[in-house]
Enzyme design. Structure first.
Site, PDB file in Angstrom:
ATOM      1  N   SER A   1      -9.550   1.529   2.871  1.00  0.00           N
ATOM      2  CA  SER A   1      -8.582   2.311   2.143  1.00  0.00           C
ATOM      3  C   SER A   1      -7.533   1.480   1.417  1.00  0.00           C
ATOM      4  O   SER A   1      -6.817   2.036   0.573  1.00  0.00           O
ATOM      5  CB  SER A   1      -7.890   3.285   3.093  1.00  0.00           C
ATOM      6  OG  SER A   1      -7.152   2.580   4.068  1.00  0.00           O
TER       7      SER A   1
ATOM      8  N   LEU B   1      -6.999   8.559   3.449  1.00  0.00           N
ATOM      9  CA  LEU B   1      -7.047   7.152   3.877  1.00  0.00           C
ATOM     10  C   LEU B   1      -8.317   6.817   4.658  1.00  0.00           C
ATOM     11  O   LEU B   1      -8.455   5.708   5.145  1.00  0.00           O
ATOM     12  CB  LEU B   1      -5.818   6.785   4.726  1.00  0.00           C
ATOM     13  CG  LEU B   1      -4.458   6.872   4.030  1.00  0.00           C
ATOM     14  CD1 LEU B   1      -3.338   6.685   5.049  1.00  0.00           C
ATOM     15  CD2 LEU B   1      -4.331   5.804   2.948  1.00  0.00           C
TER      16      LEU B   1
ATOM     17  N   LYS C   1       0.851  -1.201   0.000  1.00  0.00           N
ATOM     18  CA  LYS C   1       0.000   0.000   0.000  1.00  0.00           C
ATOM     19  C   LYS C   1       0.883   1.246   0.000  1.00  0.00           C
ATOM     20  O   LYS C   1       1.894   1.295   0.694  1.00  0.00           O
ATOM     21  CB  LYS C   1      -0.897  -0.042   1.236  1.00  0.00           C
ATOM     22  CG  LYS C   1      -2.008   0.982   1.276  1.00  0.00           C
ATOM     23  CD  LYS C   1      -2.891   0.743   2.518  1.00  0.00           C
ATOM     24  CE  LYS C   1      -4.042   1.724   2.597  1.00  0.00           C
ATOM     25  NZ  LYS C   1      -4.876   1.464   3.807  1.00  0.00           N
TER      26      LYS C   1
ATOM     27  N   ILE D   1      -7.906   0.695   9.992  1.00  0.00           N
ATOM     28  CA  ILE D   1      -8.288   1.371  11.243  1.00  0.00           C
ATOM     29  C   ILE D   1      -9.794   1.327  11.456  1.00  0.00           C
ATOM     30  O   ILE D   1     -10.282   1.646  12.529  1.00  0.00           O
ATOM     31  CB  ILE D   1      -7.754   2.832  11.263  1.00  0.00           C
ATOM     32  CG1 ILE D   1      -7.739   3.403  12.694  1.00  0.00           C
ATOM     33  CG2 ILE D   1      -8.589   3.722  10.347  1.00  0.00           C
ATOM     34  CD1 ILE D   1      -7.047   4.743  12.823  1.00  0.00           C
ATOM     35  N   GLY D   2     -10.531   0.927  10.404  1.00  0.00           N
ATOM     36  CA  GLY D   2     -11.989   0.850  10.534  1.00  0.00           C
ATOM     37  C   GLY D   2     -12.570  -0.218   9.616  1.00  0.00           C
ATOM     38  O   GLY D   2     -13.777  -0.416   9.556  1.00  0.00           O
ATOM     39  N   GLY D   3     -11.658  -0.896   8.899  1.00  0.00           N
ATOM     40  CA  GLY D   3     -12.096  -1.911   7.937  1.00  0.00           C
ATOM     41  C   GLY D   3     -11.257  -1.875   6.670  1.00  0.00           C
ATOM     42  O   GLY D   3     -11.574  -2.547   5.686  1.00  0.00           O
ATOM     43  N   SER D   4     -10.180  -1.120   6.686  1.00  0.00           N
ATOM     44  CA  SER D   4      -9.445  -0.788   5.462  1.00  0.00           C
ATOM     45  C   SER D   4      -8.674  -1.940   4.831  1.00  0.00           C
ATOM     46  O   SER D   4      -8.274  -1.841   3.673  1.00  0.00           O
ATOM     47  CB  SER D   4      -8.484   0.378   5.734  1.00  0.00           C
ATOM     48  OG  SER D   4      -9.191   1.588   5.740  1.00  0.00           O
TER      49      SER D   4
END
EC number: 3.5.1.4
Lengths: 544, 544
Positions: B219, B193, B144, B240-243
């Protein structure tokens, strides 16, 4: 600067004094009367070092005195061979702890009957099976008051919390019990838990047996005073800025502040929930380094990570350190340099370590000390001290001077400002690790405090210990073997660099501090707790 | 609600567009021209599922196609037997990745020459020694963009950071390289992001090969699109939330978000330093579950905790799970229930799991969901979004719609309010662990998202993944093996409970979403990462 608010003598006297009196009565009633020294045989006010009283009081047998001066691991070994019973070990410590309590006010409550029943149960089991129940079989254990014990009031020395009764034990306590330890006494702590000293409105001042004018340290001052006096072989303290290490240092015993998330804090009363920048650690005080390791190994054997989502799965393992250590000496935190006896102890230790073949270098230019100090000073009370202020205001109890000092650092931050402090903390952690890696440093040796124990109620300098709370690097504190000698430990040639240094140095006076133990601190890499405890064993062996 | 500030077209065009154009030119120039499909042979605009193009384009041999559809662990095994060379494996993936790039815009830069040199070096070493250099010997690796590569611009899709050039590699990347992996392509990501989608002002939109109208997720959308297309066997994403999990779910590959502090994030560009409530994890996307474990084992073998003070010392170990699992199904997060195809996939999986002898129960009353949602929504931008806003304003680049959405949650908190969220987070972590312990639940199976991939630029619902960032429980995402079938996956009988649910459901339309892979998510206890990856292997085996 927070103004003192919420003091309310009327409310306090009317609504809360009954609970305070109840707590004091419980403290007095819980003592084993037959083990107490008669009033008229207590040492007079001219006596300031009372460490020898157990030998003079006539309440303890020679065997009992010997038991109380035997390290915990050796006691368990003797119980495991049937040479001692859990009952006689318990009684020996209860007797010595009773004397400690009469002289020092280190306990908030004895739990003799429950402890005796458990000791007898363990003795029966051993008689039946010939086996000990666990690695702490029959070992008496002291417990700082703010750690939960099922069914017992737990107030963290806040008057307003004298009505809190938890329904289960602190998790570390539960695991130590499972390993065979017998909790027998709860220990004193300061109002708000945020003093490096021990005094409060419920049980009052805890003193230092080496010198009754001096502080027992804090916030685990009751533990330090009791274990230093050999009234307990092992105890549970907590440390967010030095609260295990001040008491261990000031009273001449051993203390260990583990990496914060290696040890659960589940089951404790404490103000400031959600403050996750500088975390509190629960850990051991003991009479030997070996017992620090024994505590950690026995406790983690119970797999605390199964009960606390905070904890990585890290069983206590064998240390992996070189035979010859590279130790870097932190001589000075740049703000308050250590006073004469501490410099003497450092030089003494360096000499012994070199003699034992270890490499000793200077820890030059400690990274980011101002940022570390900032992260500590402004994180504790980033809520403008509201958590503590509310806990005080709820009863209207008077604020002690050291509470006022602690809260004088309170300043309301925004979340963005807190993030900046977090970032400084994290960058400092990186910088220290990088420095140790780059220079091949195994451990950092330094002062536990810039001085020996100061007079009661005066300690306001935390940085030699608190820097390692911010860095979250595991540290032990241990006796150098030296004590303050007014003939030797004079301040000739010491020139303060600043007013802050001068003002802190005034708390050290060779005459006032006579006989105070001089401690040192050893620190290792974050999460390498086993290594720092084992290195401390090696260092202490060199010092002997 | 944060107002859009700092957009400055003049500044952007004058000062920054040259750097954007330079980045775009690097992207184009870095492609291996001879592996590209000629413009006139690219599929026409009527084609929405392009997954089969590699078979039609004529640029890849049958052997190369087969290589790109072989899991990473099997490729390493074959290279270890001398059946494949690192060079031919690399070329196969570069060819497929080139097609992916032409169709999906998933890459920001190819690194073919360096990668080829390294592959040839590994082949020589193998020829000399007959041994592989490590467990990832010769395995191509995608990375990434916001993860540091020494000497290469690293901008996290912020135009203003197109002048950031790190001087060392991201630590995980360095450890994977040490294990033998060959980084060969950098992948696309969204502005800030903080989109569950991938679009930005530099490289533009990354598409989903299963259905070009749908989102690649984000992201780590470039990783998901590329690996789903089998243009890379393994990649590094962040979450951090599903990335990691949105892209794995939407593109039909495997993803793993490890417990945050088991994996270092050292060496990454990211706004929001010091936000420690919800932490970002760096972890793998791959073409098989086994490769998720291979990544974790190979990376941790390099002992990242020696370089990052954040990390506990936890080598990757064998999983310790029962033969027959007790799996609890999280059917609904209480806010947006899963749509028809996800319900079908859950029922399908339950059926298969029961058939394989596992116990499947409902995960009733998931604890503290509102508090978890609050901790997530208000922690990300508790600085009022200033870190992101400043990073955007520095170049004056336009805000994308999903950036506006993300920052619409920004609200300036006080430190005390942040503490309250931290405390809710910690209580929720306790409550979930206690529930799993009390009910004997081994793992939680649930949706990866309430739907399949939504149309590009529309995804604003994160909770099925983000709840586990807040709880910091490790989660995998894996294909159920099912895809959206407009004939079957209709919404008959689905009645929205609220406007929020209704509005989210509008993003699912069976016709629009045709062929979209349907993924599931498996979650385990914090720090028991090995167990959740191994359980996923078992679950996936049951699904086959």
């Amino acid at each position: 600067m927070v103004e003192v608010t919420g003091e309310d003598p009327v409310k306090y006297e009317k609504e809360w004094l009954p609970l305070v009196e109840k707590a004091r009565k419980l403290q007095a009633d819980s003592m084993v009367k037959e083990y107490m020294i008669p009033e008229d045989k207590l040492p007079g006010p001219e006596r300031i070092n009372v460490m020898n009283v157990p030998y003079e009081a006539g309440t303890m047998t020679e065997k009992e005195l010997k038991i109380t001066e035997t390290p915990g691991y050796a006691l368990v070994a003797q119980m495991g061979k049937g040479e001692l019973t859990a009952k006689e070990v318990l009684i020996a410590f209860v007797k010595r702890a009773t004397i400690a309590q009469q002289l020092l006010n280190c306990a908030t409550e004895f739990m003799f009957e429950e402890a005796l029943a458990r000791a007898e149960e363990l003795d029966s089991k051993f008689a039946e099976t010939g086996k000990i129940v666990g690695p702490l079989h029959g070992l008496p254990l002291s417990v700082k008051e703010h750690l939960h014990i099922a069914g017992k009031v737990c107030c963290a020395a806040f008057v307003a919390w004298l009505n809190v009764v938890p329904d289960s034990d602190n998790v570390q306590l539960a695991l130590l019990k499972k390993a065979g330890a017998i909790p027998f006494v709860r220990t004193n702590e300061p109002q708000s838990l945020m003093h490096a000293d021990t005094n409060n409105n419920i049980w009052g001042m805890c003193k230092n047996g080496n010198n009754l004018n001096l502080s027992s340290g804090g916030s685990s001052g009751g533990e330090g005073a009791l274990i230093g006096f050999r009234g307990s072989p092992m105890g549970i303290g907590t440390d967010i800025g030095g609260s295990i290490r001040f008491p261990a240092a000031f009273n001449g015993c051993y203390g260990f502040r583990p990496t914060a998330t290696r040890v659960t804090m589940k089951g404790a009363e404490l103000a400031g929930a959600g403050q996750i920048t500088i975390r509190c650690s629960e850990g051991p005080l003991a009479q030997s380094v070996e017992d620090l390791a024994l505590y950690m190994e026995s406790m983690t054997a119970g797999e605390p990570w199964r009960y606390d989502a905070d904890l990585p799965v890290m069983p206590w393992k064998s240390a992996a350190i070189p035979e010859k250590l590279k130790i870097a000496v932190l001589w000075d935190d740049g703000t308050v340099a250590p006073v004469a006896p501490v410099v003497r102890a450092l030089k003494y230790a360096i000499d012994k370590l070199k003699g034992a073949g270890h490499e000793v270098v200077d820890f030059n230019d400690p990274p980011m000390l101002p940022e570390i100090a900032e992260a500590i000073n402004f994180s504790f009370f980033a809520d403008n001290g509201q958590a503590d202020i509310e806990a005080l205001a709820a009863s209207g109890e008077p604020w002690l001077e050291l509470t006022k000092f602690a809260l004088s650092l309170a300043k309301p931050l925004t979340a963005a400002e807190q993030w900046e402090l977090n970032d400084k903390r994290d960058k400092a952690r990186s910088a220290w690790l990088d420095k140790m890696n780059d220079e091949g440093i195994d451990f950092i040796l330094g002062p536990a405090y810039y001085s020996c124990s100061p007079p009661q109620g005066t300690n306001v300098y935390w940085f030699y210990t608190s820097m390692f709370n911010c860095l979250d690097m595991p540290s032990t504190v241990f006796p150098s073997g030296l004590r303050v000698d007014p003939k030797v430990d004079v301040m000739d040639g010491f020139k303060p660099r600043t007013e802050v240094e001068a003002s802190n140095w005034t708390r050290y006076d060779p005459e006032t501090c006579v006989d105070a133990p001089i401690a040192l601190q050893l620190t290792g890499r974050r999460f390498f707790d086993e290594d720092v405890v084992e290195a401390t064993r090696i260092v202490c062996a060199s010092l002997k």
